[in-house]
Write a protein that holds these residues in place. Structure first.
Motif, PDB file in Angstrom:
ATOM      1  N   THR A 152      -5.979   6.514  10.609  1.00 11.10           N
ATOM      2  CA  THR A 152      -6.335   5.681   9.491  1.00 11.10           C
ATOM      3  C   THR A 152      -4.910   6.012   8.599  1.00 11.10           C
ATOM      4  N   CYS A 153      -5.226   6.923   7.911  1.00 12.65           N
ATOM      5  CA  CYS A 153      -3.131   7.290   7.356  1.00 12.65           C
ATOM      6  C   CYS A 153      -2.283   6.388   7.548  1.00 12.65           C
ATOM      7  N   LEU A 154      -1.709   7.035   8.911  1.00 13.59           N
ATOM      8  CA  LEU A 154      -0.926   6.068   9.413  1.00 13.59           C
ATOM      9  C   LEU A 154      -1.035   4.681   9.735  1.00 13.59           C
ATOM     10  N   GLU A 155      -1.996   3.736  10.315  1.00 12.52           N
ATOM     11  CA  GLU A 155      -2.035   2.651  10.393  1.00 12.52           C
ATOM     12  C   GLU A 155      -2.333   2.021   8.747  1.00 12.52           C
ATOM     13  N   ARG A 156      -2.849   2.940   7.451  1.00  6.52           N
ATOM     14  CA  ARG A 156      -3.398   1.957   6.764  1.00  6.52           C
ATOM     15  C   ARG A 156      -1.150   1.961   4.789  1.00  6.52           C
ATOM     16  N   TYR A 157      -1.775   3.394   5.567  1.00 10.37           N
ATOM     17  CA  TYR A 157      -0.156   3.175   4.531  1.00 10.37           C
ATOM     18  C   TYR A 157       1.067   3.134   5.219  1.00 10.37           C
ATOM     19  N   PRO A 158       2.032   2.213   4.872  1.00  8.79           N
ATOM     20  CA  PRO A 158       3.372   2.119   5.299  1.00  8.79           C
ATOM     21  C   PRO A 158       4.423   2.775   4.684  1.00  8.79           C
ATOM     22  N   VAL A 159       4.200   3.673   2.890  1.00  9.09           N
ATOM     23  CA  VAL A 159       4.784   5.007   2.485  1.00  9.09           C
ATOM     24  C   VAL A 159       4.261   5.720   2.184  1.00  9.09           C
ATOM     25  N   ILE A 160       4.210   6.434   2.339  1.00 13.77           N
ATOM     26  CA  ILE A 160       3.986   8.392   1.647  1.00 13.77           C
ATOM     27  C   ILE A 160       4.383   8.555   0.643  1.00 13.77           C
ATOM     28  N   THR A 161       4.395   9.324  -1.094  1.00 13.18           N
ATOM     29  CA  THR A 161       5.051  10.106  -1.667  1.00 13.18           C
ATOM     30  C   THR A 161       4.207  10.879  -2.347  1.00 13.18           C
TER      31      THR A 161
ATOM     32  N   ARG B   7       0.807  -1.305  -0.236  1.00 17.18           N
ATOM     33  CA  ARG B   7       0.353  -0.140  -0.187  1.00 17.18           C
ATOM     34  C   ARG B   7       0.263   1.652  -0.195  1.00 17.18           C
ATOM     35  N   VAL B   8       0.634   2.457  -0.864  1.00 19.63           N
ATOM     36  CA  VAL B   8       1.080   3.022  -0.745  1.00 19.63           C
ATOM     37  C   VAL B   8       0.310   4.751  -1.027  1.00 19.63           C
ATOM     38  N   LEU B   9       0.445   5.869  -0.010  1.00 19.22           N
ATOM     39  CA  LEU B   9      -0.483   6.451  -0.341  1.00 19.22           C
ATOM     40  C   LEU B   9       0.156   8.056  -1.340  1.00 19.22           C
ATOM     41  N   VAL B  10      -0.506   8.587  -2.131  1.00 18.94           N
ATOM     42  CA  VAL B  10      -0.168   9.298  -2.615  1.00 18.94           C
ATOM     43  C   VAL B  10      -0.180  11.042  -2.301  1.00 18.94           C
ATOM     44  N   LEU B  11       0.531  12.287  -2.045  1.00 17.08           N
ATOM     45  CA  LEU B  11      -0.227  13.139  -1.437  1.00 17.08           C
ATOM     46  C   LEU B  11      -0.216  14.254  -3.193  1.00 17.08           C
ATOM     47  N   GLY B  12      -1.877  14.028  -2.985  1.00 14.61           N
ATOM     48  CA  GLY B  12      -1.714  15.320  -4.142  1.00 14.61           C
ATOM     49  C   GLY B  12      -2.789  14.415  -5.167  1.00 14.61           C
ATOM     50  N   GLY B  13      -3.979  15.200  -6.138  1.00 12.62           N
ATOM     51  CA  GLY B  13      -5.121  15.092  -6.559  1.00 12.62           C
ATOM     52  C   GLY B  13      -4.505  14.644  -8.411  1.00 12.62           C
TER      53      GLY B  13
ATOM     54  N   GLU C 198       1.203  16.927   7.527  1.00  9.19           N
ATOM     55  CA  GLU C 198       1.260  16.274   8.416  1.00  9.19           C
ATOM     56  C   GLU C 198       1.746  15.211   7.362  1.00  9.19           C
ATOM     57  N   LEU C 199       1.755  14.731   7.401  1.00 12.56           N
ATOM     58  CA  LEU C 199       2.095  13.830   6.555  1.00 12.56           C
ATOM     59  C   LEU C 199       3.048  14.010   5.431  1.00 12.56           C
ATOM     60  N   ALA C 200       3.012  15.165   5.070  1.00 11.32           N
ATOM     61  CA  ALA C 200       4.471  14.953   3.857  1.00 11.32           C
ATOM     62  C   ALA C 200       6.006  15.037   4.938  1.00 11.32           C
ATOM     63  N   SER C 201       5.265  16.443   5.994  1.00 14.78           N
ATOM     64  CA  SER C 201       6.158  15.932   7.283  1.00 14.78           C
ATOM     65  C   SER C 201       7.208  14.662   7.861  1.00 14.78           C
ATOM     66  N   SER C 202       6.079  13.369   8.142  1.00 17.12           N
ATOM     67  CA  SER C 202       6.053  12.675   8.445  1.00 17.12           C
ATOM     68  C   SER C 202       7.323  11.454   8.207  1.00 17.12           C
ATOM     69  N   ASP C 203       8.101  10.184   9.028  1.00 12.96           N
ATOM     70  CA  ASP C 203       8.656   9.941   8.629  1.00 12.96           C
ATOM     71  C   ASP C 203       8.167   8.583   7.931  1.00 12.96           C
ATOM     72  N   ARG C 204       7.055   8.798   7.620  1.00 17.25           N
ATOM     73  CA  ARG C 204       6.345   7.771   6.328  1.00 17.25           C
ATOM     74  C   ARG C 204       6.839   8.700   4.930  1.00 17.25           C
ATOM     75  N   CYS C 205       6.225   9.751   4.458  1.00 24.74           N
ATOM     76  CA  CYS C 205       6.989  10.148   3.665  1.00 24.74           C
ATOM     77  C   CYS C 205       8.472  10.362   3.219  1.00 24.74           C
ATOM     78  N   VAL C 206       8.254   9.340   1.947  1.00 24.81           N
ATOM     79  CA  VAL C 206      10.173   9.084   1.330  1.00 24.81           C
ATOM     80  C   VAL C 206      10.624  10.680   0.311  1.00 24.81           C
ATOM     81  N   ALA C 207       9.437  11.072   0.343  1.00 27.54           N
ATOM     82  CA  ALA C 207      10.345  13.060  -0.089  1.00 27.54           C
ATOM     83  C   ALA C 207      10.423  14.086   0.649  1.00 27.54           C
TER      84      ALA C 207
END
Length: 367
Positions: free
Chosen positions: A52-61, A3-9, A75-84
């Motif tokens: 829910t995001c932190l539980e569901r997505y181990p990686v955020i891009t 599972r990967v979450l992308v920030l941006g629509g 919050e998600l962009a600055s979290s340690d899950r965000c590889v960017a």
């Protein structure tokens, strides 16, 4: 990891979701403007919260460089899950970006800050032609002013830009090139061949890949991109745009995401840049890049969809966005056996390409 979450629509995230689905990887998108989740390739948004995001997505891009200063996306962009997250601290501000390149010893156009009214005159005396760039927010020619020696400097809103812009030497480049590459979570890297790009009014209109006569430039380009990704501890696909000046590469811009100049990989290679981006984040091994042949990517800018395009050579990718002048609404990819055949196929697209595209092709053919 699947599972990967992308920030941006936008369309880049949508193409990542499409790529993930082919290997059973779930790639969902978070639209910061609507504060809603878009599951997979669906256009039916649903609410979601931080936990829910932190539980569901181990990686955020990410599919873009800038996000609202507050809210879930911040919050998600600055979290340690965000590889960017490292790239998002540096790349969006051109002062920080240029400072990083100088630190790494990577060639870039000479530059200085625009802090006060006299700095523009100083830069013109020092560099001759200059390019004034807003430190943040500018893209596709926006937030950019190009001046040659003797030009009227009043066209630049210096008072408004003071402390918020840089001034670069205008590079007398032979051509614009870019490289797209991927780095996975283990630090392995893979690169596509250099691509020739043609911009009109700051907007990319045509890409040709692989760029001709670039054998001596490929390895230096790869080394520069690899160095940047390692410095930022970045995972996923990243692109660097260059000027070719006197046979050498000069970095123009960095994009910490999949990039418009890499869209040719949809049809031009076994694995697209979107495949590699998702694979790099989901633990799928990076695959060797097999290029199918000379490929052209035509941007479809500010024009409604035309059914006649489906009869032209190539494959059309349409983003389903509302039409407005200067907006990137889709692209078409053409693959051929030779550059000469590619040139012939592109003539069918003359109605959406600005005047002068054949001269770009002629230069790649050495004519």
């Amino acid at each position: 990891m699947n599972r990967v979450l992308v920030l941006g629509g936008g369309q880049l995230g949508l193409m990542m979701a499409e790529a993930g689905a082919r290997l059973g990887l779930v790639v969902d998108r978070y639209d910061p403007e609507r504060a809603l989740l878009l599951p997979g390739t669906s256009d039916l948004p649903v609410p979601i919260d931080l936990q829910t995001c932190l539980e569901r997505y181990p990686v955020i891009t990410v599919e873009r460089e800038a996000f609202p200063a507050s809210g879930l996306s911040a919050e998600l962009a600055s979290s340690d899950r965000c590889v960017a997250r490292g790239a998002l601290k540096v790349i969006p501000d051109r002062f920080d970006q240029k400072s990083m390149l100088d630190k790494l010893g990577i060639p870039t156009a000479e530059w200085m800050n625009l802090d006060r009214a006299g700095d523009l005159d100083t830069a013109i005396q020092r560099f001759g032609g200059v390019v004034v760039k807003a430190r943040s927010g500018g893209y596709d020619g926006r937030g950019t002013w190009i001046l040659n020696a003797g030009d009227d400097t009043s066209v630049v809103p210096v008072a408004e830009l003071a402390g918020q812009a840089i001034i670069e030497r205008k590079v007398p480049f032979r051509r614009e090139l870019s490289i797209v590459g991927a780095r996975n979570l283990q630090g392995d890297t893979l690169f596509y061949p250099l691509t020739r790009n043609w911009h009109v009014d700051g907007i990319l209109r045509l890409s040709l890949a692989p760029a001709r006569a670039c054998q001596a430039l490929q390895k230096p380009a790869e080394a520069m991109l690899k160095g940047i990704m390692e410095e930022l501890d970045y995972a996923g696909v990243m692109a660097v745009e260059f000027f070719e000046e006197d046979g050498q590469l000069v970095v123009n811009e960095i994009a910490p995401r999949v990039h418009n100049s890499g869209h040719w990989t949809h049809e031009g290679a076994d694995w697209s840049q979107f495949d590699l981006h998702v694979h790099a984040l989901a633990g799928v091994p990076l695959h060797a890049v097999n290029v199918h042949g000379p490929t052209a990517m035509v941007n479809l800018i500010g024009t409604p969809f035309d059914q006649a395009w489906l009869q032209h050579p190539g494959v059309v990718h349409w983003y389903g966005k509302s039409v407005r002048p200067g907006r990137k609404l889709g692209h078409a990819n053409l693959v051929a056996d030779t550059l000469e055949e590619l040139r012939e196929g592109l003539r069918a697209w003359a109605d959406v390409l600005p005047e002068g595209f054949e001269a770009v092709l002629d230069s790649e053919l050495g004519l």
